[in-house]
Design a protein around this motif. Structure first.
Motif, mmCIF file in Angstrom:
data_model
loop_
_atom_site.group_PDB
_atom_site.id
_atom_site.type_symbol
_atom_site.label_atom_id
_atom_site.label_comp_id
_atom_site.label_asym_id
_atom_site.label_seq_id
_atom_site.Cartn_x
_atom_site.Cartn_y
_atom_site.Cartn_z
ATOM 1 N N THR A 289 1.207 -7.563 -7.967
ATOM 2 C CA THR A 289 -0.095 -6.946 -7.737
ATOM 3 C C THR A 289 -0.208 -5.665 -8.538
ATOM 4 N N ASP A 290 -1.425 -5.361 -9.023
ATOM 5 C CA ASP A 290 -1.642 -4.080 -9.686
ATOM 6 C C ASP A 290 -2.262 -3.066 -8.728
ATOM 7 N N LYS A 291 -2.415 -3.460 -7.458
ATOM 8 C CA LYS A 291 -2.941 -2.543 -6.453
ATOM 9 C C LYS A 291 -1.826 -1.640 -5.940
ATOM 10 N N GLU A 292 -2.207 -0.462 -5.468
ATOM 11 C CA GLU A 292 -1.229 0.462 -4.909
ATOM 12 C C GLU A 292 -0.582 -0.138 -3.664
ATOM 13 N N ILE A 293 0.746 -0.057 -3.610
ATOM 14 C CA ILE A 293 1.476 -0.494 -2.416
ATOM 15 C C ILE A 293 1.729 0.729 -1.543
ATOM 16 N N ARG A 294 1.134 0.741 -0.386
ATOM 17 C CA ARG A 294 1.302 1.860 0.554
ATOM 18 C C ARG A 294 1.461 1.272 1.956
ATOM 19 N N LYS A 295 2.692 0.961 2.295
ATOM 20 C CA LYS A 295 2.967 0.332 3.581
ATOM 21 C C LYS A 295 4.103 1.065 4.279
ATOM 22 N N ASP A 296 3.996 1.197 5.582
ATOM 23 C CA ASP A 296 5.109 1.693 6.388
ATOM 24 C C ASP A 296 5.926 0.481 6.828
#
Length: 507
Positions: A289-296
């Protein structure tokens, strides 16, 4: 910079991290600034006797002797061991996971992470570029990276002490068009080529040029449909998988390593929302994916099969009955078959799952053999998974030294590692070097006590410790930093089985 200060600073840093303190927390307890602590740990500041006393109190560790050998082990050998030992999580998975955490701008928590030198070095590198790292109860490790990393501040000294920094290229190539990575270090095992990394990553638009003491990385990211790995290596596969995770669309990686640490890195990528097909096989399909990965996310790596082989070798070499808990059996199966054919007796429980949800574990009991081991007719050699693990191969050397007959061990992976096996001749083993990759081990022999300095390679250094445990009398193994790179609290854990090891801190 004073060499004694450097050694003192390195020891203080190591003990602080073992105690689970950040530099900021340590500084607060000392009543000084974080910058002062940083200078002390880098060896850039003289330490008064008063400050040394305060540091000792805070760390609950005396720091009073001065010399040049680092941490040494005094071993009273010749004792039969017994009991149960629970494996730690995998060192090789841990370093890959630390690099992979750079893909996530949320909070990553790794459960039951190994507190070892190799991990500390990568943490130092991550902290130097702005990542917040905190040890939690139970050896969990919390990682929070900033929105923007400061690669200009990268700790080159820490980076050069481990090859694992190469795996930072895959995660970083999508954020930076140009950056530097210091030359990789780690064990001194010969010319371990980085070309497979270069060839694999160039398919994603990366060019890497070797400069004085560092690699210059230029990146114009693209997504290849298919990548054929030049070598089915573990770190190469992880690096390319991390690059693919941020390349939008499907990438097929052929001739991938299916080894345990690769499986854990792929398991973590899936936690981040990256689709991974074929985990545990030699063909990976990664939908990036080229989307930002922001996961806890919380991820639990599996236990270490190499540590399982270490304790297996300890049990066999000392002719002891030891139960090793939580053994990743698929990564020990061939090793155990060969040991069975040599006369090693063992039993195992039914399989159960590791906390990562996919690795199969067993509790493995190694039984006493009473000196009835025989050599194998065929050579023993490593191969890529599902072959005999290259890091498990060294542990056959002390076992073969006890077996009746002559064994050829072929370590084709590294130029220099087989040479270090001859160090065992200093404690009574009959090890004959045929060439830089092959040794003949003739047994049975009895191990004898000695006073030795560790060779600069993790597995060969740990072989000396195993032999000394079997050798009657007192032995000294000096400068065990090399062993501490891969094993946590090893002396204490061996002592829990009945070993008599004293840790001597000698700066």
């Amino acid at each position: 910079m004073n060499k004694t200060n450097e050694r003192l600073g390195s020891l203080i840093s190591e003990i602080r991290q073992i105690r689970g303190m950040t530099q900021s927390e340590f500084a607060k307890k000392l009543g000084t600034s974080q910058s002062a602590v940083n200078r002390i740990e880098k060896g850039g500041q003289n330490v008064s006797l008063d400050m040394l006393s305060r540091i000792s109190d805070v760390l609950q560790k005396p720091l009073i002797s001065v010399g040049n050998q680092g941490v040494n082990l005094s071993i009273e050998g010749g004792n039969e061991l017994s009991g149960k030992i629970r494996l730690k999580t995998s060192k090789n998975a841990a370093v890959g996971l630390l690099c992979a955490s750079l893909l996530n701008k949320g909070t990553t928590t790794f459960k039951s992470f190994p507190r070892i030198e190799e991990v500390f070095r990568i943490i130092e590198v991550l902290e130097s570029i702005g990542v917040k790292v905190r040890w939690l109860p139970g050896n969990d490790l919390e990682i929070k990276r900033p929105a923007k990393l400061n690669l200009e501040k990268l700790d080159a000294k820490a980076a050069r002490r481990t090859r694992s920094v190469l795996m930072m290229i895959g995660p970083l190539m999508h954020e930076f068009s140009e950056f530097k990575i210091p030359y990789a270090g780690g064990c001194k095992l010969g010319e371990r080529t980085v070309k497979p990394h270069l060839y694999g990553l160039e398919e994603f638009g990366v060019s890497i040029e070797a400069k004085n003491k560092y690699y210059r990385v230029d990146s114009t990211p693209k997504r290849p449909e298919n990548v054929i790995l030049y070598e089915s290596g573990d770190t190469v596969t992880e690096n390319v998988a991390m690059a693919a995770a941020k390349a939008p669309g499907k990438t097929v990686i052929q001739f991938a390593s299916a080894n345990y640490m690769v499986q854990d890195v792929c398991g973590y990528l899936e936690k981040l929302g990256v689709k991974v097909e074929g985990n545990g096989t030699m063909t990976l399909t990664i939908t990036g994916t080229d989307k930002e990965i922001r996961k806890d996310v919380v991820y639990a790596p599996a236990e270490d099969p190499i540590e399982a082989m270490f304790f297996t070798a300890v049990a066999v070499t000392t002719n002891s009955k030891i139960t090793i808990e939580r053994v990743p059996i698929d990564f020990m199966a061939l090793e155990l078959l060969k040991l069975k054919k040599m006369g090693v007796l063992y039993t195992a429980t039914k399989r159960y799952k590791a906390e990562n949800g996919f690795t199969d574990l067993v509790d493995l009991t190694i039984h006493k053999h009473d000196g009835k081991l025989v050599s194998l007719d065929d050579k023993i050699h490593a191969n890529v998974y599902p072959g005999l693990n290259q890091d498990n191969l060294p542990y056959f050397v002390p076992i073969c030294a006890l077996a009746k007959g002559r064994t050829l061990i072929h370590d084709w992976t590294y130029e220099n590692r087989a040479i270090y096996y001859t160090e065992l001749s200093k404690i009574g083993a009959n090890v004959e070097l045929a060439d830089p990759h092959r040794v003949y081990v003739t047994g049975p022999t009895k191990f004898s006590r000695a006073d030795l300095v560790c060779p600069p390679a993790l597995r060969p250094a740990s072989l000396l410790l195993i032999g000394m445990l079997a050798a009657p009398g007192k032995s000294m193994l000096r400068n065990v930093y090399t062993i501490n790179r891969g094993y946590e609290d090893l002396a204490e854990r061996l002592n829990s089985l009945g070993a008599q090891i004293e840790v001597l801190n000698d700066l």
